[in-house]
Design an enzyme around this catalytic site. Structure first.
Site, PDB file in Angstrom:
ATOM      1  N   GLY A  27       0.784  -1.228   0.000  1.00  0.00           N
ATOM      2  CA  GLY A  27       0.000   0.000   0.000  1.00  0.00           C
ATOM      3  C   GLY A  27       0.810   1.268   0.000  1.00  0.00           C
ATOM      4  O   GLY A  27       0.275   2.356   0.206  1.00  0.00           O
ATOM      5  N   ALA A  28       2.120   1.142  -0.247  1.00  0.00           N
ATOM      6  CA  ALA A  28       3.005   2.309  -0.173  1.00  0.00           C
ATOM      7  C   ALA A  28       3.400   2.819  -1.549  1.00  0.00           C
ATOM      8  O   ALA A  28       4.244   3.699  -1.666  1.00  0.00           O
ATOM      9  CB  ALA A  28       4.263   1.960   0.632  1.00  0.00           C
ATOM     10  N   ASP A  77       5.883  -1.316 -13.510  1.00  0.00           N
ATOM     11  CA  ASP A  77       6.228  -1.972 -12.250  1.00  0.00           C
ATOM     12  C   ASP A  77       6.820  -3.353 -12.498  1.00  0.00           C
ATOM     13  O   ASP A  77       7.834  -3.738 -11.900  1.00  0.00           O
ATOM     14  CB  ASP A  77       4.988  -2.098 -11.364  1.00  0.00           C
ATOM     15  CG  ASP A  77       4.390  -0.756 -11.008  1.00  0.00           C
ATOM     16  OD1 ASP A  77       5.017   0.279 -11.287  1.00  0.00           O
ATOM     17  OD2 ASP A  77       3.274  -0.739 -10.443  1.00  0.00           O
ATOM     18  N   TYR A 104      -7.772   5.507 -10.497  1.00  0.00           N
ATOM     19  CA  TYR A 104      -6.730   5.211 -11.483  1.00  0.00           C
ATOM     20  C   TYR A 104      -7.365   4.938 -12.844  1.00  0.00           C
ATOM     21  O   TYR A 104      -6.940   5.479 -13.866  1.00  0.00           O
ATOM     22  CB  TYR A 104      -5.915   4.011 -10.993  1.00  0.00           C
ATOM     23  CG  TYR A 104      -4.754   3.606 -11.867  1.00  0.00           C
ATOM     24  CD1 TYR A 104      -3.460   4.029 -11.567  1.00  0.00           C
ATOM     25  CD2 TYR A 104      -4.929   2.783 -12.960  1.00  0.00           C
ATOM     26  CE1 TYR A 104      -2.383   3.653 -12.353  1.00  0.00           C
ATOM     27  CE2 TYR A 104      -3.856   2.398 -13.755  1.00  0.00           C
ATOM     28  CZ  TYR A 104      -2.592   2.824 -13.446  1.00  0.00           C
ATOM     29  OH  TYR A 104      -1.534   2.445 -14.231  1.00  0.00           O
TER      30      TYR A 104
END
Length: 379
Positions: free
Chosen positions: A119-120, A169, A221
Site C-alpha cells: 500500500g506504499a 512496475d 486510477y
C-alpha cells in the site's frame, strides 16, 4: 527460519528452488506507462521471495508468511479472472496468464514472504507477480525473456486481478540492475540501464512512506487512464506519447474538456521530464535532477490531482529543509514520495519531515534510502 525451511515445514519437502523479485520506486515518469510513454524506475532492496516446487497434477497451493491464514488450494484449470482471492490472486493470476498464453503450467506449491511495504506505492503486487512468473518460467522450462515475463505479470494484474496498471512496475522488478535506473520505453519495452550511483556522488534518494494506504482498484486510477485515452482520441493520436512537448500548447488549444486538458498536459510534460532527467544523468548533473522532481510533483498534484495532503507535506517540508527536490511516486492518493538529498543531510531532512508530520497530527512516516538494486533472480 528461511523461506525454504518454512516451505518444507508447510509442504513436507524441500522446494525445487527459491527466487526473489524486488519492489520498485519510480524516479520520474508517472501515469506515462499506459500512454506508451517513458519511465525511469529503479529496483529497491526490498523483495518478495518465493520457495516453489513444480506439480503435475493441476493443483496450485499458495501460502504467504505475511498474511494470516493457511494454504490456499486452487485447481489451475478452474482459475477465473476477477474471482477475488485477496493476495493469492496475484500469484494465481500469473498461473492463469501463463496458461492462457499457451504455456503448460500444471501446478505448483508456493510459499511467499515479502519485505516490500504494501500500500506504499512501491509495487508489492508486481514483486509477487514477477517472482512467481520467474520461478514457473524456470521450473517449466518456458524460455520466456524478462520483458515477456513482465507482460505476463501485467496481464495477471490487468485481467485477473482487475487493476488496469501499465507495465512499468513489472518491467522494473524483472529487468532492473544494481546501481542503475531503468530507462524504459513502454511502447516497445526497449530499455537502457542508466548508471545511478548516488553514493559515489555524495547523494541519497530517500523514500518517505506516508503510511496512507492507497487502493488503485477504487476507480480513480481507471478514470485517469480513461481520460488520457479520451484525450489521445480527441487529438487524433494512438497514444499521448505521440504529442511532443514542443507542440503541447497547440494541442491543449484543441481540447475543450478541462479535465481532459489537465490529464494531457501532465502526461506530455512528464514524458518530457523523463527525457530531461536522462540527459542530466548522462551529463553527470545528478543534483540538477532535484528541481525536475519538484516540478513533476506540482503536475501530479495540480493537473492529475492524485496527490494528498501528506504527500504534499513531504515535498514542502523536505524542500524547505534543504532537499534538492522531491515528488510523490507511484499511483498516488497516499503511498510514498522520493526526496533527493545530499547524503550528509539525509538525517536532518528526514527529521524535518517527521517534525512536520507530527505538527500536522499525521502518523509518523517511514523513511529509508532507495538503493538501486538488482532485479528478479534465482537465489
Amino acid at each position: 527460519m528461511s523461506v525454504a525451511a518454512d516451505f518444507e515445514a508447510l509442504y513436507g519437502a524441500r522446494p525445487d528452488g527459491v527466487w526473489a523479485a524486488p519492489g520498485r520506486v519510480n524516479l520520474i515518469g508517472e501515469y506515462t506507462d499506459f500512454n506508451d510513454g517513458f519511465v525511469l524506475p529503479l529496483a529497491l532492496p526490498h523483495t518478495a521471495v518465493a520457495a516453489v516446487s513444480r506439480r503435475d497434477d493441476g493443483v496450485l497451493r499458495l501460502h504467504s508468511a505475511d498474511v494470516d491464514g493457511g494454504i490456499v488450494q486452487l485447481d489451475v484449470a478452474e482459475l477465473a479472472p476477477l474471482s477475488g482471492g485477496g493476495w493469492a490472486a496475484y500469484p494465481a493470476g500469473v498461473v492463469w496468464a501463463l496458461r492462457a498464453a499457451g504455456h503448460p503450467v500444471t501446478g505448483a506449491d508456493v510459499h511467499l514472504a515479502s519485505t516490500v511495504p504494501t500500500g506504499a506505492g512501491l509495487s508489492s503486487s508486481a514483486a509477487l507477480e514477477v517472482v512467481t512468473a520467474l520461478a514457473l518460467n524456470d521450473l517449466f522450462d518456458l524460455g520466456l525473456s524478462r520483458p515477456e515475463l513482465a507482460r505476463i505479470a501485467q496481464r495477471a494484474e490487468n485481467a485477473f486481478v482487475g487493476v488496469p496498471c501499465g507495465v512499468m512496475d513489472q518491467m522494473a522488478s524483472a529487468c532492473a540492475e544494481e546501481g542503475h535506473a531503468l530507462h524504459l520505453d513502454t511502447r516497445d519495452l526497449s530499455y537502457r540501464q542508466v548508471p545511478f550511483d548516488l553514493a559515489a556522488e555524495g547523494l541519497a534518494l530517500l523514500v518517505v512512506d506516508t503510511r496512507v494506504k492507497h487502493a488503485l482498484g477504487d476507480g480513480a486510477y481507471a478514470e485517469r487512464r480513461a481520460g488520457c485515452e479520451a484525450g489521445a482520441r480527441a487529438l487524433g493520436v494512438s497514444a499521448l506519447r505521440e504529442v511532443d512537448a514542443a507542440h503541447l500548447p497547440a494541442a491543449l488549444d484543441r481540447l475543450s474538456d478541462e479535465t481532459m486538458l489537465r490529464y494531457v498536459r501532465h502526461v506530455v510534460s512528464d514524458n518530457d521530464r523523463v527525457v530531461r532527467v536522462i540527459a542530466l544523468l548522462d551529463a553527470g548533473a545528478t543534483r540538477a535532477v532535484g528541481p525536475v522532481l519538484t516540478e513533476g510533483h506540482a503536475s501530479l498534484r495540480d493537473d492529475l490531482r492524485v496527490s494528498c495532503p501528506e504527500l504534499d507535506l513531504v515535498v514542502e517540508a523536505a524542500n524547505a529543509a534543504g532537499a534538492l527536490g522531491a515528488r510523490m511516486t507511484g499511483g498516488g492518493f497516499g503511498g510514498s514520495a522520493v526526496v533527493l538529498v545530499e547524503a550528509d543531510r539525509a538525517e536532518e531532512i528526514g527529521a524535518a519531515v517527521r517534525t512536520a508530520f507530527a505538527a500536522a497530527g499525521y502518523a509518523e512516516p517511514g523513511i529509508f534510502p532507495a538503493v538501486p538494486s538488482a532485479g528478479a533472480r534465482r537465489l
